[in-house]
Design a protein around this motif. Structure first.
Motif, PDB file in Angstrom:
ATOM      1  N   TYR A 146       1.083  -1.519   0.152  1.00  0.00           N
ATOM      2  CA  TYR A 146       0.171   0.006   0.150  1.00  0.00           C
ATOM      3  C   TYR A 146       1.078   1.462  -0.004  1.00  0.00           C
ATOM      4  CZ  TYR A 146      -3.924   3.058   1.975  1.00  0.00           C
ATOM      5  OH  TYR A 146      -4.085   4.072   1.975  1.00  0.00           O
ATOM      6  N   GLY A 147       0.739   1.744  -0.485  1.00  0.00           N
ATOM      7  CA  GLY A 147       1.235   3.343  -1.422  1.00  0.00           C
ATOM      8  C   GLY A 147       1.325   4.318  -1.886  1.00  0.00           C
ATOM      9  N   ILE A 148       1.800   5.165  -2.087  1.00  0.00           N
ATOM     10  CA  ILE A 148       1.295   6.588  -2.929  1.00  0.00           C
ATOM     11  C   ILE A 148       0.458   6.415  -4.146  1.00  0.00           C
ATOM     12  CG2 ILE A 148       1.978   8.815  -4.464  1.00  0.00           C
ATOM     13  CD1 ILE A 148       5.142   8.305  -2.905  1.00  0.00           C
ATOM     14  N   LEU A 149       0.449   6.072  -4.673  1.00  0.00           N
ATOM     15  CA  LEU A 149      -0.873   5.616  -5.896  1.00  0.00           C
ATOM     16  C   LEU A 149      -2.081   4.671  -5.113  1.00  0.00           C
ATOM     17  CD1 LEU A 149       1.309   4.198  -8.947  1.00  0.00           C
ATOM     18  CD2 LEU A 149      -0.044   6.353  -8.430  1.00  0.00           C
ATOM     19  N   SER A 150      -1.938   3.940  -4.099  1.00  0.00           N
ATOM     20  CA  SER A 150      -2.845   3.488  -3.614  1.00  0.00           C
ATOM     21  C   SER A 150      -4.043   4.254  -2.980  1.00  0.00           C
ATOM     22  CB  SER A 150      -2.552   2.330  -2.163  1.00  0.00           C
ATOM     23  OG  SER A 150      -1.491   1.145  -2.995  1.00  0.00           O
ATOM     24  N   VAL A 151      -3.705   5.300  -2.338  1.00  0.00           N
ATOM     25  CA  VAL A 151      -4.181   6.683  -1.145  1.00  0.00           C
ATOM     26  C   VAL A 151      -4.186   7.302  -2.662  1.00  0.00           C
ATOM     27  CG1 VAL A 151      -4.125   7.760  -0.103  1.00  0.00           C
ATOM     28  CG2 VAL A 151      -2.375   5.754   0.352  1.00  0.00           C
ATOM     29  N   LEU A 152      -3.443   8.061  -3.530  1.00  0.00           N
ATOM     30  CA  LEU A 152      -4.075   8.613  -4.325  1.00  0.00           C
ATOM     31  C   LEU A 152      -5.504   8.183  -5.114  1.00  0.00           C
ATOM     32  CD1 LEU A 152      -0.787  10.599  -5.217  1.00  0.00           C
ATOM     33  CD2 LEU A 152      -2.686  10.927  -4.103  1.00  0.00           C
ATOM     34  N   LEU A 153      -5.307   7.051  -5.820  1.00  0.00           N
ATOM     35  CA  LEU A 153      -6.711   6.471  -6.547  1.00  0.00           C
ATOM     36  C   LEU A 153      -7.049   6.043  -6.318  1.00  0.00           C
ATOM     37  CD1 LEU A 153      -4.294   4.169  -9.449  1.00  0.00           C
ATOM     38  CD2 LEU A 153      -5.205   6.661  -9.837  1.00  0.00           C
ATOM     39  N   GLN A 154      -7.504   5.312  -4.952  1.00  0.00           N
ATOM     40  CA  GLN A 154      -8.300   5.031  -3.957  1.00  0.00           C
ATOM     41  C   GLN A 154      -9.634   6.152  -3.642  1.00  0.00           C
ATOM     42  OE1 GLN A 154      -7.261   1.705  -1.481  1.00  0.00           O
ATOM     43  NE2 GLN A 154      -5.948   0.842  -2.692  1.00  0.00           N
ATOM     44  N   ALA A 155      -8.708   7.605  -3.753  1.00  0.00           N
ATOM     45  CA  ALA A 155      -9.631   8.814  -3.204  1.00  0.00           C
ATOM     46  C   ALA A 155     -10.461   8.978  -3.746  1.00  0.00           C
ATOM     47  CB  ALA A 155      -8.419   9.595  -2.877  1.00  0.00           C
ATOM     48  N   TRP A 156     -10.399   8.095  -5.608  1.00  0.00           N
ATOM     49  CA  TRP A 156     -11.167   9.210  -6.672  1.00  0.00           C
ATOM     50  C   TRP A 156     -11.431   7.745  -7.569  1.00  0.00           C
ATOM     51  CZ3 TRP A 156     -12.778  13.358  -5.901  1.00  0.00           C
ATOM     52  CH2 TRP A 156     -11.867  14.635  -5.339  1.00  0.00           C
ATOM     53  N   TYR A 157     -11.365   6.863  -7.089  1.00  0.00           N
ATOM     54  CA  TYR A 157     -11.388   5.765  -7.833  1.00  0.00           C
ATOM     55  C   TYR A 157     -11.683   4.263  -6.935  1.00  0.00           C
ATOM     56  CZ  TYR A 157     -10.725   8.012 -12.129  1.00  0.00           C
ATOM     57  OH  TYR A 157     -10.864   8.959 -13.238  1.00  0.00           O
ATOM     58  N   THR A 250      -1.098   2.349   7.723  1.00  0.00           N
ATOM     59  CA  THR A 250      -1.990   2.374   7.881  1.00  0.00           C
ATOM     60  C   THR A 250      -3.236   3.665   8.309  1.00  0.00           C
ATOM     61  OG1 THR A 250      -0.952   3.344  10.401  1.00  0.00           O
ATOM     62  CG2 THR A 250      -0.263   1.054   9.797  1.00  0.00           C
ATOM     63  N   LEU A 251      -2.841   3.975   7.434  1.00  0.00           N
ATOM     64  CA  LEU A 251      -4.084   5.150   7.015  1.00  0.00           C
ATOM     65  C   LEU A 251      -4.513   4.961   5.942  1.00  0.00           C
ATOM     66  CD1 LEU A 251      -1.628   6.250   9.275  1.00  0.00           C
ATOM     67  CD2 LEU A 251      -2.635   8.890   8.218  1.00  0.00           C
TER      68      LEU A 251
END
Length: 264
Positions: A146-157, A250-251
């Protein structure tokens, strides 16, 4: 006529027709769609068969463009020779459009960042990418990937890991496994925080993913302390918040949004 795979362009041509059909079947219609990097048209042939898809294609490789124009009727007006990362997509698609493709591994992250820039116009993405990247994007908090792309993409998709693809399905075979994922635009219309700061918080936090949050975020905390004119005691009270004792993996997206608002 064959197209020579070019290492500089990250080209590995899918040769398994069953996999190609499955990728195309994963795209929901009716829609306008843009195929990124069609190569020799292994997906294109099946996309053109779908009457519910109005297809356009973008390909940077001149040799592939010549091949597509020679082997597929009706490519004139559909096929654009250009660098997808430099395209002004609103000039091609004034309305919403989906994205599909076997993304070059060496620019897949950049493609996703461009998708984020056009998220209000792109309701769906179906793509094949390196398996490790696919797992990272699809994983939730708590995973080591889980990392940068996980968070940024899951925010919108909403992200779905659809299936894995072995290296033997390509010519030339890549040294890594591949996977197909689908991104579907979620219902979020606003993050509820400063979006540029949200991106900065996420990228800064994962820059030291093994550290507790207070360590990588020191510069952003210092910026807020300076803006607010805090004393050392006030700064210490702020960083006593339990969120700063957690590690970034963890966030959740919501946790990062709350953290961004704390730092605003």
């Amino acid at each position: 006529m064959e197209v020579r795979a070019k290492k500089a362009l990250g080209q590995h041509f899918l040769t398994d027709q069953r996999i190609a059909q499955d990728i195309v079947a994963a795209l929901h219609g009716p829609c306008e769609a843009l195929e990124v990097g069609p190569g020799m048209g292994v997906l294109t042939q099946y996309l053109l068969q779908r009457e519910d898809i109005d297809l356009k294609l973008v390909e940077i490789d001149g040799e592939s463009v010549d091949y597509l124009l020679t082997h597929f009727a009706g490519m004139q007006g559909r096929l654009l020779q250009a660098d997808f990362l430099r395209l002004k997509l609103e000039k091609i698609f004034p309305e919403r459009f989906s994205v599909i493709g076997n993304f070059p591994y060496n620019i897949s992250s950049q493609i996703f960042f461009k998708v984020l820039d056009y998220r209000e116009s792109i309701p769906e993405v179906v793509c094949m990418i390196q398996k490790e990247v696919a797992e990272r994007i699809a994983e939730g908090p708590g995973s080591k990937t889980y990392g940068i792309l996980s968070v940024l993409l899951q925010a919108w998709y909403d992200i779905e890991y659809l299936f894995s693809v072995g290296s033997g399905c390509f010519a030339p075979p890549p040294k890594v496994e591949s996977a197909v994922i689908r991104l579907t635009r979620n219902g979020r219309t606003d993050l509820g925080c400063d979006e540029s700061l949200f991106r900065a918080v996420v990228k800064t936090a994962f820059g030291q993913r093994r550290k507790m949050m207070r360590n990588p975020l020191k510069p952003l905390i210092a910026d807020k302390a300076a803006r607010e004119g805090w004393t050392d005691e006030e700064k210490a009270a702020f960083t006593a918040n339990p969120v700063f004792e957690r590690r970034p993996e963890t966030l959740s997206v919501e946790d990062f949004i709350d953290l961004t608002n704390l730092l605003t």
